[in-house]
Design an enzyme around this catalytic site. Sequence first.
Site, PDB file in Angstrom:
ATOM      1  N   SER A 144       0.731  -1.338  -0.026  1.00 27.09           N
ATOM      2  CA  SER A 144      -0.059   0.041   0.089  1.00 27.09           C
ATOM      3  C   SER A 144       0.910   1.155   0.027  1.00 27.09           C
ATOM      4  CB  SER A 144      -1.143  -0.047   1.325  1.00 27.09           C
ATOM      5  OG  SER A 144      -1.572   1.281   1.466  1.00 27.09           O
ATOM      6  N   TYR A 157      -2.687  -0.590  10.438  1.00 27.96           N
ATOM      7  CA  TYR A 157      -2.383  -0.938   9.154  1.00 27.96           C
ATOM      8  C   TYR A 157      -1.229  -0.439   8.435  1.00 27.96           C
ATOM      9  CZ  TYR A 157      -3.815  -0.752   3.997  1.00 27.96           C
ATOM     10  OH  TYR A 157      -3.996  -1.130   2.670  1.00 27.96           O
ATOM     11  N   LYS A 161       1.670  -2.900   6.806  1.00 23.42           N
ATOM     12  CA  LYS A 161       2.203  -2.541   5.324  1.00 23.42           C
ATOM     13  C   LYS A 161       3.887  -2.253   5.192  1.00 23.42           C
ATOM     14  CE  LYS A 161      -1.668  -3.466   3.228  1.00 23.42           C
ATOM     15  NZ  LYS A 161      -1.975  -4.455   2.200  1.00 23.42           N
TER      16      LYS A 161
END
Length: 270
Positions: A144, A157, A161
């Site tokens: 991402s 998150y 990533k």
Amino acid sequence: MHLQPSTAVVTGAASGIGFALSARLAQAGARVVMTDIAGDGLAGAVEELAAHGADVTAVVADLTDPAAVQELADTAFGRLGDIDVVCNNAGVVGPVGMPLWSVPLDEMHAVFDVNYWAHVHVARAFVPRLLDSGRPSHLVQTASMSAFVVGAGTASYAASKHADLAAARSLRADLDGTPVRVSVLCPGRVDTPMTRGLVAPRNATGNTTISADEAADAVWNALGSDRFYIFTNADAQTRLGDQFNDVWRHLAREKYWTESSSPSVNSSRP
């Protein structure tokens, strides 16, 4: 040289980027094993593609379980024979909008289980067999822009990533000189069921949105090449520039180099 895959495995394939990747590969004539933990969603996705003539197979699997991933690999190689492309795409958003100290630890672990550990399990199950085949193949890890760009309230998150990007970079080094290529997909905002309804995190910059099909096209165009980073959104350079220029400014303050001699992300040099 572009790789024209005849076989592929896509994880997180029931919706979003995973479904778009499966559709793009199948459209080009590849036989695709699609896997997801969401059995009903996966069945619907496979039915939709098969109705258009795609040769797709559904395998429901919990990729956080190493044994289940090994079974997936056995099934995929048994169904497809040699595999040309593995899209290591499963992912979750998890809790957002909370500072790190407020995020429940079990929820943070759950995000890492999917966004990092599931990708590790897939790589460990598939890469040795890709190497054994001796044929050109391509592993695509879906990370991402959050592997680089971090806003407030994204501790789970973004950290997962970052970890996935590090694993992908290590895999690229591990596989240097072999027929197995590695790329890392770093999409920004993508219009998918997973992200609809989310707002940009506080202090985040840039908010262009693309479709899942556009992300899949970017992956398709990179197959078989030495292109490691696959950026998809028009604002990627600006967002990365904001992050890395901040690093250079901090280094300059520490006298490692002067502001005038520090590297520039926005440089026109190739």
